[in-house]
Design an enzyme around this catalytic site. Structure first.
Site: not given
Length: 919
Positions: A353-354, A317-321, A184, A357
């Site tokens: 949060h993730e 911080g993080a990613m919602e794959n 992303e 998503h």
């Protein structure tokens, strides 16, 4: 995606924003054709057929069959992808994305697997748009489906985007390598050729070849088969229909813990083997959160599993794959011995949060990046709703105010942008991941939820998620899903209302005046920096504002929709006070004219509990925002917070303390104000003496009490309070003598380390511990402490270590620069470092990234002299080509101008006020 939140105690709760994109998208419905701007990048007499940034719409990808073989020794990978495509107009060309990939072969076959050409097809490249064009001598016919087959290879990327390499060191000093992805917004094209735009949703079948000492993970469950040469092939199930930026894969040697949700979803947390024991809290949170979201959204989580993995090198911080969420170690791992209550809250909120998503963003995706707030604003807001429901003891509602204060700080600068803004190229798109999308988005949703009521809001978003599942959506689709609502007996035009919040920039200032039984209202745009070019700013902006207010006459929360520049409300003669924007559920600043602020100060002095803690905090925030904008003199704000000696709630207490600390830190950096600097220091210590003395050096108490302890003791020691320094010195000495066997109370460890770092031996000992620690939480506390040194040589060494990227990872460099800039001795050192190493920093982090934004705004955020303003302007002029693409440069200039004006307006006022207080 969660951005890394960095605490910047700058003067007016400064926050970060992105850049104003310049072009609107140009959609094409017809096949590409030669254009005047085309590049002749091609083979033979072919020229590249497409001149636009956005891909043509006449070919739709349906299913990717992706095979990858990464080599963690040579740090490279090879692969092939077969994409089933649906052709909607006759054409000889397929145009798609590819960046940095060596394409070795491309063919197209029809549905019967017959080749369209007996030769390998020509592949043309347009690197400026990250595009390749594949030419078919035979026309691809409208209404037909084909298979596009491409073989490719590349180095594993050095950085944080695409398919990149990472490593970690074991406690025995061995370095181990892994490969991970972060796509992303526009980096899937660095891992495989694809249609890398969010509206091109497709199914993905991934296969990964690896040696047996590793495992591989992707979005879906896996089965493994043996192939030749001792290799294994992991074959992942076909994914649900999704956008390319959500595809993910990791090849590593990590360990995991696993549990199952009440609906049967398998949840696993992965981390480096020696950090495996730090995964149990995240597992508990993830299971609870998935259960909560399935109930709240009334839609089952659509995948059979959800993996969460801590990646050692991770920029955000993080990613919602989907099905494989990736995290920075500080965002996922929790070590009870070294992680504070703030660390625990952070981990909980990032997971919330993730996982939000997985519905908002993954199941329903914005059509284009101009509406990224539909993903990020919702996920940021759902953090609060989910954590409040699942972990009420964390008191997360106390933090929502600060999310909105951060948004106000940005939105009250002229360099802000509308929530929904045009963005075309990758640099512009990256800049959409900013405070406006996340924090303002969340606060506008909070306002809407309170206006519509919880039930109407929840039913509306469920309707939205159901209707657009596995599809893409626009702003309008959300408003339509929420629209069936009556206000004051009439149908509300929700689109008209919400367009005023999403399609224009800024925040309203509602000015309130009492006139007999009526409350007179006026709305203008609230700006803390009014530029000469903005002479008409107050009349150009109009919002539909859902006002709320309370009076002393009853406990009722009154509601009124203000849709004109001026308005009035009947409240009655007998009312003695009115507080507008109850609990700050509305996103607007309130100014009480004609002595109204004196009434508020009197109410707080005499009976502050007549107002909720949120209302008290809101008043403190508003009064100092108005001071900065020149609507009030500084003494009005300082008088208002005089009541804080009677305050028992930690949130308003910390808000007032935060402003005093911000003034102190600004003055501290201006060497010419020695006496004023000492007066502010003495005043804060005297005013908050009772609060400081109440603190224990422990981890006992509620979440709010522990948070207050961390903040108050950190400030007291920074202000050279003798009892604080004495206790911290002794604690540090005990910790050193224990040779690492003593665990400091987690909530005060950062303060103890910061005091201990002031001498050579303490600093060197901390750097050694930083180097060998297996706790990311402990490392972040130590890094902060190391940047508190008064020795500029040590600060310079830290910056060089961060640039080198071995002892201090590159992922932590932007945070390190900001922490050095926060130190009065490192203030100009950090800025000069950024200027000297600008090209290297852009190369490491990419121009539009939030790291570059943080660096630009964070290093300049406390400059406050005309000379410093000129220096910043000259540097931006020297990098004009890059600076012109960044909104952050204008935000930085706005902030410095704001600070210069603040000193011009308020310095003498502050000096006189303090002189009276200190008598």
């Amino acid at each position: 995606m969660v951005l890394v939140r960095i605490l910047l105690l700058s003067l007016f709760h400064m926050s970060l924003a992105g850049s104003q994109p310049t072009q609107r998208s140009q959609q094409a419905s017809s096949p590409p054709h030669p254009a005047g701007e085309q590049s002749t990048l091609g083979t033979g007499n072919l020229s590249f057929p497409w001149s636009r940034l956005r891909l043509p719409r006449y070919i739709i990808p349906l299913h990717y069959h992706l095979l990858l073989h990464p080599n963690l020794t040579s740090l490279s990978f090879t692969g092939s992808v077969q994409i089933q495509i649906d052709v909607q107009n006759n054409t000889n060309w397929v145009v798609l994305h590819s960046k940095g990939l060596q394409i070795s072969k491309a063919t197209i076959v029809d549905q019967n697997l017959a080749h369209l050409s007996d030769q390998v097809l020509p592949v043309l490249h347009n690197p400026s748009h990250d595009q390749i064009g594949i030419f078919s001598p035979r026309v691809l016919s409208s209404g037909q489906k084909y298979f596009l087959y491409i073989e490719f290879g590349a180095e594993l990327a050095d950085g944080f985007y695409g398919f990149y390499r990472s490593n970690y060191r074991t406690s025995t000093g061995e370095t181990r390598t892994l490969a991970s992805t972060h796509f992303e917004p526009t980096s899937a094209r660095m891992a495989f050729p694809c249609f890398d735009e969010p509206s091109f949703k497709a199914n993905f079948s991934v296969r990964i070849r690896r040696s047996p000492e590793y495992i591989s993970l992707s979005n879906m469950p896996v089965k493994t088969v043996e192939i030749n040469d001792g290799l294994l092939e992991d074959q992942f199930d076909a994914s649900v229909k999704m956008s390319t930026y959500l595809v993910a894969f990791v090849i590593c040697d990590f360990k995991s813990v696993t549990a199952t949700t009440s609906s049967g979803v398998q949840v696993s947390i992965y981390a480096a083997p020696e950090k495996w024991l730090q995964t149990s809290y995240a597992l508990e949170v993830a299971v609870k959160m998935l259960d909560f979201y399935e109930e709240y959204f009334n839609i089952r989580y659509p995948l059979p599993k959800q993996d969460l993995i801590a990646i050692p090198d991770f920029q955000s911080g993080a990613m919602e794959n989907w099905g494989l969420t990736t995290y920075r170690e500080t965002s996922l791992l929790f070590d009870p011995l070294t992680s504070s209550i703030s660390d625990k809250l952070w981990v909980t909120m990032v997971i919330g949060h993730e996982l939000a998503h997985q519905w908002f963003g993954n199941l329903v995706t914005m059509e284009w990046w101009n509406d990224i707030w539909l993903n990020e604003g919702f996920a940021r807001y759902m953090e609060y709703i989910s954590v409040e429901a699942t972990y009420p003891d964390l008191k997360v509602e106390e933090y929502l105010l600060h999310t909105c204060f951060s948004a106000v700080g940005h939105d009250s600068l002229n360099s802000s942008r509308p929530i929904s803004s045009p963005a075309e190229n990758p640099t512009q798109i990256k800049q959409m991941f900013d405070t406006v999308s996340y924090d303002k988005g969340a606060c506008v949703l909070h306002m809407l939820r309170h206006f519509l009521t919880d039930d109407v809001f929840q039913r509306g978003i469920v309707r939205y998620l159901r209707k657009y599942s596995y599809r893409n959506a626009h702003n309008q689709d959300l408003w339509d899903s929420l629209a069936n609502y009556l206000f004051a007996g009439e149908h509300l035009d929700l689109t008209a209302m919400m367009n005023t919040w999403t399609l224009q920039k800024g925040i309203p200032l509602v000015t309130v005046t009492r006139k007999g039984p009526r409350l007179l209202l006026r709305q203008d745009r609230f700006l803390r920096t009014v530029l000469p070019s903005d002479t008409l700013w107050s009349t150009l902006f109009l919002w539909h504002i859902p006002l709320t207010f309370k009076t002393d006459a009853s406990n009722t929360i009154h509601r009124h929709l203000m849709t004109t520049h001026t308005d009035s409300i009947h409240i009655g003669e007998e009312v003695s006070w009115v507080k507008v924007n109850t609990d700050m559920t509305g996103y607007y600043v309130v100014h009480y004219e004609n002595g109204g602020w004196d009434e508020m100060a009197k109410l707080l002095r005499e009976n502050h509990t007549a107002l909720s803690y949120k209302d008290r905090t809101h008043l403190i925030h508003n009064v100092f925002q108005l001071v900065t904008a020149g609507h009030l003199p500084l003494n009005k704000g300082l008088d208002l917070i005089g009541y804080l000696q009677s305050e028992t709630h930690n949130v308003p207490l910390l808000e007032g303390l935060g402003y005093l600390e911000a003034f102190y830190r600004m003055i501290e950096k201006r060497n010419e104000f020695d006496m004023l600097f000492l007066c502010v220091q003495m005043y804060i210590l005297r005013f908050f003496r009772a609060v400081i003395d109440q603190q224990t050096w422990s981890d006992k108490g509620s979440v709010s009490e522990r948070r207050l302890r961390s903040e108050v003791l950190s400030l007291a020691c920074h202000l050279n309070d003798p009892p604080c320094l004495e206790k911290a010195h002794q604690s540090f000495k005990d910790w050193l003598q224990s040779n690492g066997t003593l665990n400091l109370p987690t909530d005060v460890a950062k303060t103890v380390f910061a005091v201990g770092a002031q001498d050579d031996h303490g600093w060197a000992s901390l750097l050694h511990t930083y180097n060998i620690s297996l706790s990311a939480a402990q490392k972040s506390k130590i890094l902060f402490a190391l940047t508190c040194s008064r020795d500029t040589n040590k600060l310079h060494r830290l910056l060089e270590l961060g640039l080198e990227g071995k002892v201090i990872r590159s992922q932590d460099l932007s945070t390190l620069i900001l922490m050095v800039a926060r130190n009065p001795r490192g203030h100009h050192l950090a800025w000069n470092f950024v200027k000297k190493n600008w090209d290297t920093l852009v190369q490491k982090f990419q121009l539009g990234s939030f790291c570059i934004r943080n660096i630009i705004i964070g290093t300049t955020g406390q400059f406050s002299s005309p000379e410093e303003l000129t220096e910043v302007q000259l540097f931006f002029e020297s990098i004009k080509e890059q600076a012109s693409q960044l909104r952050a440069t204008q935000v930085a200039l706005d902030n410095v101008q704001k600070n210069v004006r603040w000193f011009e307006r308020n310095l003498e006022n502050l000096r006189n006020w303090l002189n009276k207080q200190m008598k």
